[in-house]
Design a protein around this motif. Structure first.
Motif, PDB file in Angstrom:
ATOM      1  N   PHE A 129      41.349  -0.428  68.705  1.00 25.67           N
ATOM      2  CA  PHE A 129      42.246  -0.122  69.823  1.00 25.67           C
ATOM      3  C   PHE A 129      42.594  -1.356  70.655  1.00 25.67           C
ATOM      4  O   PHE A 129      43.101  -1.244  71.765  1.00 25.67           O
ATOM      5  CB  PHE A 129      41.604   0.958  70.708  1.00 25.67           C
ATOM      6  CG  PHE A 129      41.079   2.110  69.912  1.00 25.67           C
ATOM      7  CD1 PHE A 129      41.961   2.941  69.218  1.00 25.67           C
ATOM      8  CD2 PHE A 129      39.717   2.364  69.814  1.00 25.67           C
ATOM      9  CE1 PHE A 129      41.487   3.988  68.448  1.00 25.67           C
ATOM     10  CE2 PHE A 129      39.237   3.415  69.046  1.00 25.67           C
ATOM     11  CZ  PHE A 129      40.117   4.227  68.363  1.00 25.67           C
ATOM     12  N   LYS A 176      46.665  -1.711  71.561  1.00 25.91           N
ATOM     13  CA  LYS A 176      47.431  -0.496  71.865  1.00 25.91           C
ATOM     14  C   LYS A 176      48.717  -0.782  72.626  1.00 25.91           C
ATOM     15  O   LYS A 176      49.665   0.007  72.577  1.00 25.91           O
ATOM     16  CB  LYS A 176      46.565   0.492  72.684  1.00 25.91           C
ATOM     17  CG  LYS A 176      45.625   1.308  71.819  1.00 25.91           C
ATOM     18  CD  LYS A 176      45.043   2.481  72.573  1.00 25.91           C
ATOM     19  CE  LYS A 176      46.022   3.630  72.670  1.00 25.91           C
ATOM     20  NZ  LYS A 176      45.371   4.846  73.217  1.00 25.91           N
ATOM     21  N   GLU A 197      53.514   0.451  72.458  1.00 28.65           N
ATOM     22  CA  GLU A 197      54.009   1.228  73.607  1.00 28.65           C
ATOM     23  C   GLU A 197      55.517   1.428  73.506  1.00 28.65           C
ATOM     24  O   GLU A 197      56.279   0.477  73.266  1.00 28.65           O
ATOM     25  CB  GLU A 197      53.646   0.489  74.902  1.00 28.65           C
ATOM     26  CG  GLU A 197      53.648   1.414  76.107  1.00 28.65           C
ATOM     27  CD  GLU A 197      53.469   0.657  77.420  1.00 28.65           C
ATOM     28  OE1 GLU A 197      53.029  -0.499  77.399  1.00 28.65           O
ATOM     29  OE2 GLU A 197      53.808   1.254  78.462  1.00 28.65           O
ATOM     30  N   ASN A 198      55.950   2.663  73.701  1.00 25.76           N
ATOM     31  CA  ASN A 198      57.379   3.015  73.650  1.00 25.76           C
ATOM     32  C   ASN A 198      58.005   2.800  72.271  1.00 25.76           C
ATOM     33  O   ASN A 198      59.225   2.733  72.152  1.00 25.76           O
ATOM     34  CB  ASN A 198      58.185   2.228  74.697  1.00 25.76           C
ATOM     35  CG  ASN A 198      57.819   2.634  76.106  1.00 25.76           C
ATOM     36  OD1 ASN A 198      57.348   3.740  76.331  1.00 25.76           O
ATOM     37  ND2 ASN A 198      58.024   1.746  77.058  1.00 25.76           N
ATOM     38  N   LYS A 199      57.173   2.688  71.263  1.00 27.87           N
ATOM     39  CA  LYS A 199      57.689   2.518  69.899  1.00 27.87           C
ATOM     40  C   LYS A 199      57.356   3.755  69.073  1.00 27.87           C
ATOM     41  O   LYS A 199      56.295   4.357  69.230  1.00 27.87           O
ATOM     42  CB  LYS A 199      57.044   1.296  69.235  1.00 27.87           C
ATOM     43  CG  LYS A 199      57.350  -0.043  69.931  1.00 27.87           C
ATOM     44  CD  LYS A 199      58.701  -0.574  69.523  1.00 27.87           C
ATOM     45  CE  LYS A 199      58.921  -1.987  70.042  1.00 27.87           C
ATOM     46  NZ  LYS A 199      59.038  -2.051  71.519  1.00 27.87           N
ATOM     47  N   THR A 200      58.259   4.089  68.162  1.00 23.21           N
ATOM     48  CA  THR A 200      58.059   5.249  67.290  1.00 23.21           C
ATOM     49  C   THR A 200      58.235   4.839  65.837  1.00 23.21           C
ATOM     50  O   THR A 200      59.186   4.134  65.498  1.00 23.21           O
ATOM     51  CB  THR A 200      59.074   6.355  67.633  1.00 23.21           C
ATOM     52  OG1 THR A 200      58.820   6.844  68.950  1.00 23.21           O
ATOM     53  CG2 THR A 200      58.980   7.522  66.652  1.00 23.21           C
ATOM     54  N   GLN A 242      49.694   7.431  59.921  1.00 25.23           N
ATOM     55  CA  GLN A 242      49.821   8.024  61.252  1.00 25.23           C
ATOM     56  C   GLN A 242      48.717   7.516  62.177  1.00 25.23           C
ATOM     57  O   GLN A 242      48.973   7.119  63.316  1.00 25.23           O
ATOM     58  CB  GLN A 242      49.702   9.564  61.172  1.00 25.23           C
ATOM     59  CG  GLN A 242      50.968  10.268  60.746  1.00 25.23           C
ATOM     60  CD  GLN A 242      50.801  11.784  60.835  1.00 25.23           C
ATOM     61  OE1 GLN A 242      50.908  12.386  61.902  1.00 25.23           O
ATOM     62  NE2 GLN A 242      50.537  12.428  59.712  1.00 25.23           N
ATOM     63  N   ARG A 243      47.489   7.523  61.674  1.00 27.19           N
ATOM     64  CA  ARG A 243      46.371   7.106  62.513  1.00 27.19           C
ATOM     65  C   ARG A 243      46.498   5.632  62.881  1.00 27.19           C
ATOM     66  O   ARG A 243      46.214   5.237  64.022  1.00 27.19           O
ATOM     67  CB  ARG A 243      45.037   7.367  61.792  1.00 27.19           C
ATOM     68  CG  ARG A 243      43.808   6.955  62.602  1.00 27.19           C
ATOM     69  CD  ARG A 243      43.683   7.812  63.852  1.00 27.19           C
ATOM     70  NE  ARG A 243      42.786   7.294  64.857  1.00 27.19           N
ATOM     71  CZ  ARG A 243      41.591   7.809  65.156  1.00 27.19           C
ATOM     72  NH1 ARG A 243      41.137   8.851  64.507  1.00 27.19           N
ATOM     73  NH2 ARG A 243      40.865   7.301  66.117  1.00 27.19           N
ATOM     74  N   GLN A 300      48.927   5.406  65.650  1.00 27.92           N
ATOM     75  CA  GLN A 300      48.320   5.911  66.892  1.00 27.92           C
ATOM     76  C   GLN A 300      47.363   4.881  67.489  1.00 27.92           C
ATOM     77  O   GLN A 300      47.348   4.661  68.705  1.00 27.92           O
ATOM     78  CB  GLN A 300      47.579   7.228  66.624  1.00 27.92           C
ATOM     79  CG  GLN A 300      48.514   8.378  66.269  1.00 27.92           C
ATOM     80  CD  GLN A 300      47.775   9.610  65.755  1.00 27.92           C
ATOM     81  OE1 GLN A 300      46.580   9.574  65.489  1.00 27.92           O
ATOM     82  NE2 GLN A 300      48.487  10.712  65.614  1.00 27.92           N
ATOM     83  N   ASN A 343      54.112   6.219  68.857  1.00 22.75           N
ATOM     84  CA  ASN A 343      54.382   7.611  68.550  1.00 22.75           C
ATOM     85  C   ASN A 343      54.768   7.731  67.080  1.00 22.75           C
ATOM     86  O   ASN A 343      55.243   6.768  66.467  1.00 22.75           O
ATOM     87  CB  ASN A 343      55.521   8.135  69.429  1.00 22.75           C
ATOM     88  CG  ASN A 343      55.103   8.314  70.869  1.00 22.75           C
ATOM     89  OD1 ASN A 343      54.087   8.931  71.156  1.00 22.75           O
ATOM     90  ND2 ASN A 343      55.881   7.761  71.792  1.00 22.75           N
ATOM     91  N   THR A 344      54.575   8.923  66.521  1.00 26.50           N
ATOM     92  CA  THR A 344      54.866   9.128  65.105  1.00 26.50           C
ATOM     93  C   THR A 344      55.759  10.359  64.919  1.00 26.50           C
ATOM     94  O   THR A 344      55.711  11.306  65.707  1.00 26.50           O
ATOM     95  CB  THR A 344      53.566   9.365  64.308  1.00 26.50           C
ATOM     96  OG1 THR A 344      52.918  10.527  64.837  1.00 26.50           O
ATOM     97  CG2 THR A 344      52.624   8.192  64.409  1.00 26.50           C
ATOM     98  N   MET A 345      56.577  10.304  63.863  1.00 27.42           N
ATOM     99  CA  MET A 345      57.358  11.473  63.431  1.00 27.42           C
ATOM    100  C   MET A 345      57.260  11.520  61.915  1.00 27.42           C
ATOM    101  O   MET A 345      57.459  10.496  61.251  1.00 27.42           O
ATOM    102  CB  MET A 345      58.826  11.330  63.835  1.00 27.42           C
ATOM    103  CG  MET A 345      59.022  11.092  65.325  1.00 27.42           C
ATOM    104  SD  MET A 345      60.713  11.408  65.919  1.00 27.42           S
ATOM    105  CE  MET A 345      61.600  10.004  65.244  1.00 27.42           C
ATOM    106  N   TYR A 376      66.751   6.159  65.568  1.00 27.02           N
ATOM    107  CA  TYR A 376      65.733   6.953  66.276  1.00 27.02           C
ATOM    108  C   TYR A 376      64.333   6.346  66.162  1.00 27.02           C
ATOM    109  O   TYR A 376      63.430   6.758  66.888  1.00 27.02           O
ATOM    110  CB  TYR A 376      65.679   8.380  65.726  1.00 27.02           C
ATOM    111  CG  TYR A 376      66.990   9.112  65.665  1.00 27.02           C
ATOM    112  CD1 TYR A 376      67.968   8.940  66.646  1.00 27.02           C
ATOM    113  CD2 TYR A 376      67.267   9.998  64.617  1.00 27.02           C
ATOM    114  CE1 TYR A 376      69.184   9.622  66.581  1.00 27.02           C
ATOM    115  CE2 TYR A 376      68.462  10.691  64.552  1.00 27.02           C
ATOM    116  CZ  TYR A 376      69.416  10.496  65.530  1.00 27.02           C
ATOM    117  OH  TYR A 376      70.599  11.179  65.462  1.00 27.02           O
ATOM    118  N   ASP A 423      61.680   2.831  65.403  1.00 20.38           N
ATOM    119  CA  ASP A 423      61.543   1.388  65.449  1.00 20.38           C
ATOM    120  C   ASP A 423      61.089   0.828  64.107  1.00 20.38           C
ATOM    121  O   ASP A 423      61.346  -0.326  63.779  1.00 20.38           O
ATOM    122  CB  ASP A 423      60.556   1.012  66.555  1.00 20.38           C
ATOM    123  CG  ASP A 423      61.035   1.511  67.905  1.00 20.38           C
ATOM    124  OD1 ASP A 423      61.970   0.915  68.452  1.00 20.38           O
ATOM    125  OD2 ASP A 423      60.508   2.535  68.379  1.00 20.38           O
TER     126      ASP A 423
END
Lengths: 315, 315, 315
Positions: free
Chosen positions: B28, B31, B35-38, B55-56, B59, B64-66, B103, B105
């Motif tokens: 971590f 982290k 920030e503010n990235k997907t 995904q992990r 995180q 963020n993840t989709m 949508y 990054d």
């Protein structure tokens, strides 16, 4: 390691119920607990309440979530040991569980009964294997024989809605045309027989539950007699345990009607949902003032959050 | 723009391996980077390790993840240019990739080989199109011909478990009844031939890999000879490259047994998973003390996190 | 309660458009608004742009997200009131909506037209039921008859790309071999007739839209005449409203070609996507300098974020 697979993992039900009620008042008071933690939600079967309430519970605790539908998003899982894996399942649960335990701090798993082989279902192979191999706490999101997060939510709901110190709670079988698992009924018995309530189970003959789960609960075969003076009517269909997985009757006289609710002590109507309207219960009852099914389902969030909070405190 | 499609995008493998080992100690520590990235994870095929570990990893980096299953959650994608789109695919990758780049990054994509048309598979149409049209960094989550995040995890694992400065690493074909891609084997060759190891590939005749990926690795057709003195046995099935996509043999004598492992220098057993037990490898081997398949899979998290960290640093 | 089901829920379109343009410049300026809030995204149908842009919009606002495919992840939902639920749908929307409202602060729902029963589709049963029973704000992610988040993105895009104070905007039917809903065309009419533009609709005879949605927009049956001097060409296929759901013609002369675009005032080409290339529009047009379809789709993010921001401010 603190798992949550059944009532036997609930060291103190009162504490859990109170925890749930506290969290309902202050949902975000423990967001630090889940920081940098991820829960994996694994579904072998469909879900609405469990899928969403457990995710939300984890989010309220500051956790990240990952959801996976087994056999669709991922490979089908082989559960039997020692087999030659030349069939449809590409991966063994031994590896899958161990690997997922490397990526997740908690694993929550839903895997319904197949209802073909009683011994197999009651061996709880999926839960047992995940517990054995994952190396992280496992939460039961409804297994072949149990649905403890539902039962805890039911305890919270009864605590909220009871108007006497020791309410009469009736679990009643209700008709359905499909073969459904015994999990919710089993679990409800396991939890209710450990609560300070007058607990009665009613169902047609042939629908006797496994005695290990029934836990000496009183059984009454006459539904009207069971309903008399009840404070809570908990309806659920299940298939036969003796003639395993069989639908022995669809007798519509067991459907919950207002006439039957009138036999109770202004009893509240509960059901774990989803429910087949006008098959198991009439619109009149479920839409009426005695129905608390939506509030009951709402408490799934707080039961999940109480359990996850307890587990996070041990990590 | 820094993509991660193959070994050719890894400017320095040592740096990436060390980055992975560092992140394993301090998951971590970075982290703020995400920030503010997907990140968007797109799956044309099933996945367990890749889906969850990526995904992990995101995180852990604060992203963020989709996650989206192409053709199920979304429309089927047309990949060919210039066609009249009157078939089953409702959307062209040109628009889909460009729009998803608006949508997300970073876009991470899994698309397996079809194994019907070699030229098409080796043209890597999906990766090429996403790279061309998305306008954001693309990460390969296993493409038709490569699986570089797996290979990087393999490098990390070998670095952790090696007991000599220059270990002997053997990639061995193992039998399977289905036609499987060459991607993992190709990638492993691409990465191992760039590492300070003694690298040997062994397989039945007819299973020669594409020379561009084999990269002059030594090939030995006698499995026992290849295993002699090996420090790492990396098992994998693949279908024929020459007779493209064909299963030429299921010869069970190529299955990895303890007897074969005994030919090695107490060699570690590796496999990318999922693995068919008692088809490609016996229970005895995979459950035994020489097996490091779970630890290897665990390192998928750190290989993904190392790659995502490097990309985030360029955004 | 502030829902967003149609243009009638947009109290001030100018404000929403400007909100969208502001958010595009400062996507993370309002992250505090979504703290401890969760949006549930429910899909009865496939989605790419809507699924990803709405998630990203929520993330930019600091919200958590949960995505569910109805009938696949969860049970099929019964929408009709008063029925005996002995069919394929295991759960009634009454309970499902109410329960999901307990877990989510906002619910966003996609449910396409069935195109079998006009009255049913235009009754907008899913949206109506969710609005009635969920107890939380509902956002329309494309319903049977409307797609307002698309229309708002279209307004934002026209605002960005217009070169005259009052541009000419043409909605043109384009051929397709499948029966498609009228939702996007309906919504575009509803929004455009409330904007300061010269708005013209063109389509073959028999494709007249529902007058309640057309809202007195000018209809021209000659496509060339409609295109003359247009600043924006908005192409979309829809099936017949009068002969409900029927494909009356696939006349390829309605496909958008460069020759037709040359009739415009250097008009921009718009389409909501996905689009069938060389069926509805030629590669030359969609890949050419007049096409703004990717930018238009990119604005889906800002239209969703503007709407969610307004709703969050009321919670």
């Amino acid at each position: 390691m603190q798992h949550f697979l059944s009532v036997h993992d609930a060291t103190n039900i009162d504490t859990l119920v109170n925890e749930g009620l506290q969290l309902k008042k202050s949902p975000f008071a423990h967001k630090h607990l889940g920081e940098n933690k991820t829960i994996g939600l694994l579904f072998f079967n469909q879900s609405l309440r469990t899928r969403l309430s457990t995710q939300r519970a984890a989010q309220n605790l500051g956790m990240n979530t990952m959801v996976m539908t087994v056999g669709q998003d991922s490979w089908g899982l082989e559960l039997e040991e020692g087999v030659i894996m030349d069939g449809g399942n590409a991966e063994h649960v031994k590896e899958a569980a161990a690997v997922m335990g490397k990526y997740c701090d908690i694993l929550a798993v839903r895997a319904f009964a197949g209802l073909q082989d009683r011994e197999k279902d009651y061996a709880e192979l999926v839960m047992t294997q995940f517990k054995k191999y994952a190396g992280v706490p496992i939460v039961n999101l409804e297994s072949a024989t149990r649905h403890p997060l539902q039962s805890l939510a039911d305890c919270i709901t009864i605590e909220e809605y009871k108007t006497t110190a020791r309410p009469k709670v009736v679990l009643t079988w209700a008709p359905h045309f499909k073969s459904l698992p015994q999990a919710v009924a089993n679990s409800f018995c396991e939890w209710m027989t450990r609560r300070d309530v007058e607990f009665v189970v009613t169902h047609p003959e042939g629908y006797e539950l496994n005695p290990d789960y029934l836990n000496n609960a009183k059984v009454v075969y006459n539904q009207d007699e069971a309903f008399a003076g009840a404070d809570f009517i908990y309806a659920k269909n299940w298939s036969s345990y003796e003639q395993y997985g069989k639908v022995l009757t669809k007798d519509p006289s067991w459907m919950i009607t207002q006439q039957k609710m009138d036999l109770t002590n202004k009893g509240k109507f509960m059901h774990c949902l989803p429910v087949r309207r006008n098959v198991k219960v009439t619109d009149e009852v479920i839409d009426g003032p005695q129905s608390i099914v939506v509030e009951q389902a709402g408490n799934r969030l707080w039961s999940a959050q109480a359990v996850l909070k307890q587990i996070l405190e041990t990590l």
